[in-house]
Design a protein around this motif. Sequence first.
Motif, mmCIF file in Angstrom:
data_model
loop_
_atom_site.group_PDB
_atom_site.id
_atom_site.type_symbol
_atom_site.label_atom_id
_atom_site.label_comp_id
_atom_site.label_asym_id
_atom_site.label_seq_id
_atom_site.Cartn_x
_atom_site.Cartn_y
_atom_site.Cartn_z
ATOM 1 N N LEU A 1 6.796 14.155 4.537
ATOM 2 C CA LEU A 1 6.464 15.461 3.957
ATOM 3 C C LEU A 1 6.680 15.257 2.461
ATOM 4 N N SER A 2 5.584 15.338 1.697
ATOM 5 C CA SER A 2 5.648 14.811 0.327
ATOM 6 C C SER A 2 6.347 15.750 -0.648
ATOM 7 N N ASN A 3 6.977 15.128 -1.632
ATOM 8 C CA ASN A 3 7.669 15.827 -2.710
ATOM 9 C C ASN A 3 6.826 15.704 -3.973
ATOM 10 N N LEU B 1 2.152 13.822 6.439
ATOM 11 C CA LEU B 1 1.544 12.541 6.830
ATOM 12 C C LEU B 1 1.186 12.581 8.314
ATOM 13 N N ASP B 2 -0.037 12.141 8.654
ATOM 14 C CA ASP B 2 -0.383 11.988 10.074
ATOM 15 C C ASP B 2 0.193 10.642 10.524
ATOM 16 N N ILE B 3 1.439 10.708 10.988
ATOM 17 C CA ILE B 3 2.205 9.481 11.220
ATOM 18 C C ILE B 3 1.579 8.609 12.305
ATOM 19 N N ILE C 1 0.866 -1.189 0.000
ATOM 20 C CA ILE C 1 0.000 0.000 0.000
ATOM 21 C C ILE C 1 0.898 1.232 0.000
ATOM 22 N N ALA C 2 0.533 2.239 -0.794
ATOM 23 C CA ALA C 2 1.324 3.474 -0.790
ATOM 24 C C ALA C 2 0.405 4.679 -0.893
ATOM 25 N N ALA C 3 0.813 5.773 -0.263
ATOM 26 C CA ALA C 3 0.091 7.032 -0.418
ATOM 27 C C ALA C 3 0.283 7.509 -1.859
ATOM 28 N N SER C 4 -0.745 8.104 -2.434
ATOM 29 C CA SER C 4 -0.669 8.435 -3.860
ATOM 30 C C SER C 4 0.112 9.727 -4.134
ATOM 31 N N ASN C 5 0.493 10.455 -3.082
ATOM 32 C CA ASN C 5 1.196 11.731 -3.316
ATOM 33 C C ASN C 5 2.722 11.570 -3.282
#
Length: 426
Positions: free
Chosen positions: A156-158, A164-166, A105-109
Amino acid sequence: MNERKYDLETICANGGYSPKNAEARICPIVQSTTFKYDSSDAVGDLFDLKAEGHMYSRISNPTVEVLEKKIAALEGGLGAVATSSGQSANLISILTIAEAGDSIIAASNLYGGTYTLFSSTLKKFGINTIFIPLNDEKALEEAIKAGGKLFFAESLSNPSVEVLDIEKAARICHKYNIPLIVDNTFPSPVLLRPFEFGVDIVTHSTTKYIDGHATSVGGIIVDSGKFNWEKNGYKSLSDKDPAYHGLSYTETFKEKAYITKARVCFIRDLGNPMSPFNAFLTNLGLETLHLRMRKHSDNALKIAKFLESHEKVEWVNYPGLESSPYYELSKKYLKNGASGVISFGIKGGLEASKKWIDSLNLISLVVHVGDLRSSALHPASMTHRQLSNEALEKAGVKKNSIRLSIGIENTDDLISDLKEAFEKIE
Ligand SMILES: *Cc1c(COP(=O)(O)O)cnc(C)c1O
């Protein structure tokens, strides 16, 4: 040096290396492919993982080890493996757990390179990625129930600089007994230590802030040692590995099972270690990381406020701005600064954005972030150009998005450069 005793600033300066009497004060570049031994049994024990020591620099090297120990200490982990790039670090962080037939699973951003690695290349290896929106508890639970073996996200996305709410992600992952892997490239361990909030594995592109001088491509994986692979059914880490005469990583290496397997299986077989020379340069940069991260963050906040007040700017994303939807999360996770990257949109769309970038003088157009010199980039036509419109939107990248990486220069000089470029567009 006993790293656990000291503050981050002290570890940046001294970590990983303690010279003995009359040895070099600075860790030398051990530019040697191999290491000499007196007996074949001694080398045999290294091959069987019965003894620790350097044998061949594809697997480990003394200069690289200094960097690994220092970054492990900065993150509060119990071991690290340095890689040839951030891409390699993220690849190996996944392969150590997942294989053909598995889903992750991965965050899409995600960063464009990581997104393509997961959506395209890992897919060809038989690993399927379920992409979910950032900070979406329900989507994460559903993806875990659909078989996701791990969750990967950027702290913190690039380039969209979303936080991200870790703790929330870690709580859900651990409720279902899967590990949380976080790419902590943008904050660096100086601004955020994800293990303190429950993360299991941290990765970095050391190419960015850790090097900080734009000299060396590199990456690193750090293991918290806290995830119980055996109890949670990660058989590839607990089953006997025929490649090592039937050794089980969890049985032999206990809480170091994951990071040992990453090195002795994947760095060994795929052959993507960091070079000693890059480790030396990266370590030199790392020595001043804590000074730079403070200055990057202070400068970026000033510039973000300037942009927010400018009539030709449509929107500004910087988690340190009170107007940011991520402001509350940044107060929790990025207390000491929100790092140096800002994304913003210029009125007038794609053409105006390109013209504006081309009009900058001091701030350079480069495909990079985290350098001590300021730089700008237009993701839609550069780093993210291989993404479809839909994937761009999910990645938080608009057609007019500009990514600014604010350096440690004087902010008045930077603002003059930005102003002059705005004057050149309609
Ligand atoms: C740059 C970057 C990567 C890839 O790292 P390389 O060192 O360029 O291979 C991965 N994740 C993030 C967040 C990055 O910014």
